[in-house]
Enzyme design. Structure first.
Site, short mmCIF file in Angstrom:
data_model
loop_
_atom_site.label_atom_id
_atom_site.label_comp_id
_atom_site.label_asym_id
_atom_site.label_seq_id
_atom_site.Cartn_x
_atom_site.Cartn_y
_atom_site.Cartn_z
N LYS A 200 -18.17 13.35 -9.28
CA LYS A 200 -19.27 12.79 -10.07
C LYS A 200 -19.63 11.43 -9.49
O LYS A 200 -18.78 10.54 -9.40
CB LYS A 200 -18.84 12.65 -11.53
CG LYS A 200 -19.91 12.01 -12.40
CD LYS A 200 -19.54 12.05 -13.86
CE LYS A 200 -20.61 11.40 -14.72
NZ LYS A 200 -20.28 11.50 -16.14
N LYS A 254 -21.95 16.58 -9.25
CA LYS A 254 -22.98 15.99 -10.10
C LYS A 254 -23.42 14.65 -9.55
O LYS A 254 -22.55 13.87 -9.17
CB LYS A 254 -22.38 15.80 -11.50
CG LYS A 254 -23.32 15.24 -12.53
CD LYS A 254 -22.59 15.01 -13.80
CE LYS A 254 -23.54 14.29 -14.74
NZ LYS A 254 -22.86 13.67 -15.82
#
Ligand code: PBG
Length: 331
Positions: A200, A254
């Site tokens: 992330k 992400k």
């Protein structure tokens, strides 16, 4: 004049008819590969999200209706995010441990109404902290890793006991997947899945999400001491490798579209189920351009989702999931 040499290979030949395009297509998108993120609220906090046209903070009754519609369209799962009133937020995000809190109640409502729909919940403190960070701060304002992981383990047990199918730690603390896995085993919850936000990045594309859950105004500073530097790719493999070793079932990359190279590397290296998250800022961009008539919404949404699949994602979290599933049904 007749040319003397013809190309033996004409790639256009297979493109010349719908049937041969269909037969030679390498990647497909199905509703069952989609996950719909949903914002949950109560009372005056419910309503449309300004920076995400078409998305809203749903109350529990609206949530149930939405989940029924998603299940009917063949969407496999929902990922739920809470919008917490300011008076319930504090330094440690203690409302995240309330077994009667908004998310535990939402899980029960959805599992009662749609038992077949997968329920994914975030493990992170940011919707609950007054400072908007994903963890607990030390005296210097640094997000303290191990104290935060303690809180995340407790949150994990609360949400697993409430009936969540999948826990999704989105905080990027070191060692949290292993701690969550251990506490689930001890609680006899061997089949509670972990979808780890493994790679992330500290991204500007989360802006509309932070508006939606109300952590934007609170957030002091940025998240660069725990989320990854967008410049890095080897580090993503290191993070993913750790999370798999610690017991993650699915690993996520992400944001989505600017990070397709990371998805491909993760898939090639580890051969485990990979999720992509087409985040709030990506939704906002596509939606804004479509609303201005600058892009054809259906074309670009379906193209973007298909490209996640081509890059190696098995499943996709997208705010367009419901719409895409409806389009797939019509097709
Ligand atoms: C918080 C969390 C974020 C998102 C999912 N979980 C935001 C952040 O890290 O600040 C972003 C989702 C999106 O932008 O759609 N732990």
């Amino acid at each position: 004049m007749v040319p003397t040499a013809y190309p033996a290979t004409r790639p256009r030949r297979l493109r010349s008819a719908a049937f041969s395009r269909e037969l030679s297509r390498e990647t497909r998108l199905a509703a069952g590969q989609l996950i719909q993120p949903l914002f949950i609220a109560e009372g005056p906090l419910c309503g449309p999200v300004a920076s995400m046209p078409g998305q809203a903070r749903l109350d529990l009754d609206q949530l149930v209706a939405e989940c029924r519609a998603l299940a009917a369209l063949g969407v496999s799962a929902v990922a739920m995010f809470p919008v917490i009133p300011a008076e319930l937020k504090n330094d440690t995000g203690s409302e995240s441990l309330n077994p009667d809190g908004l998310i535990p109640r939402a899980i029960k409502r959805v599992k009662d109404a749609c038992p077949e729909l997968g329920v994914i919940v975030d493990i992170a403190l940011d919707p609950y902290t007054s400072h908007g960070h994903d963890g607990i701060l030390d005296e210097a304002g640094y997000v303290a890793n191990d104290i935060t992981v303690e809180a995340l383990r407790k949150q994990a047990v609360v949400l697993a006991r409430a009936g969540a199918d999948v826990l999704a730690p989105s905080d990027m603390m070191d060692g949290r997947v292993g701690q969550i896995r251990a506490v689930l085993e001890r609680d006899n919850r061997h089949n509670t899945m972990i979808l780890s936000y493994a790679a992330k990045y500290a991204s500007g594309f989360y802006g509309p999400f932070r508006d939606a859950v109300g952590s934007a105004t609170a957030l002091k500073g940025d998240k660069r001491t725990y989320q990854m530097d967008p410049a890095n790719t080897d580090e993503a493999l290191r993070e993913v490798g750790m999370d798999i070793a610690e017991g993650a079932d699915i690993v996520m990359v992400k944001p989505g579209m600017p990070y397709l190279d990371i998805i491909r590397r993760v898939k090639d290296e580890f051969r485990v189920p990979v999720a992509a998250y087409q985040v709030s800022g990506e939704y906002a961009m596509l939606k804004a351009a479509a609303q201005n008539g600058w892009l054809d919404e259906k074309k670009v949404v379906m193209e973007s989702l298909l490209c996640f699949r081509r890059a190696g994602a098995d499943m996709i979290l997208s705010y367009f999931s419901k719409q895409a599933a409806a389009w797939l049904k019509d097709a």
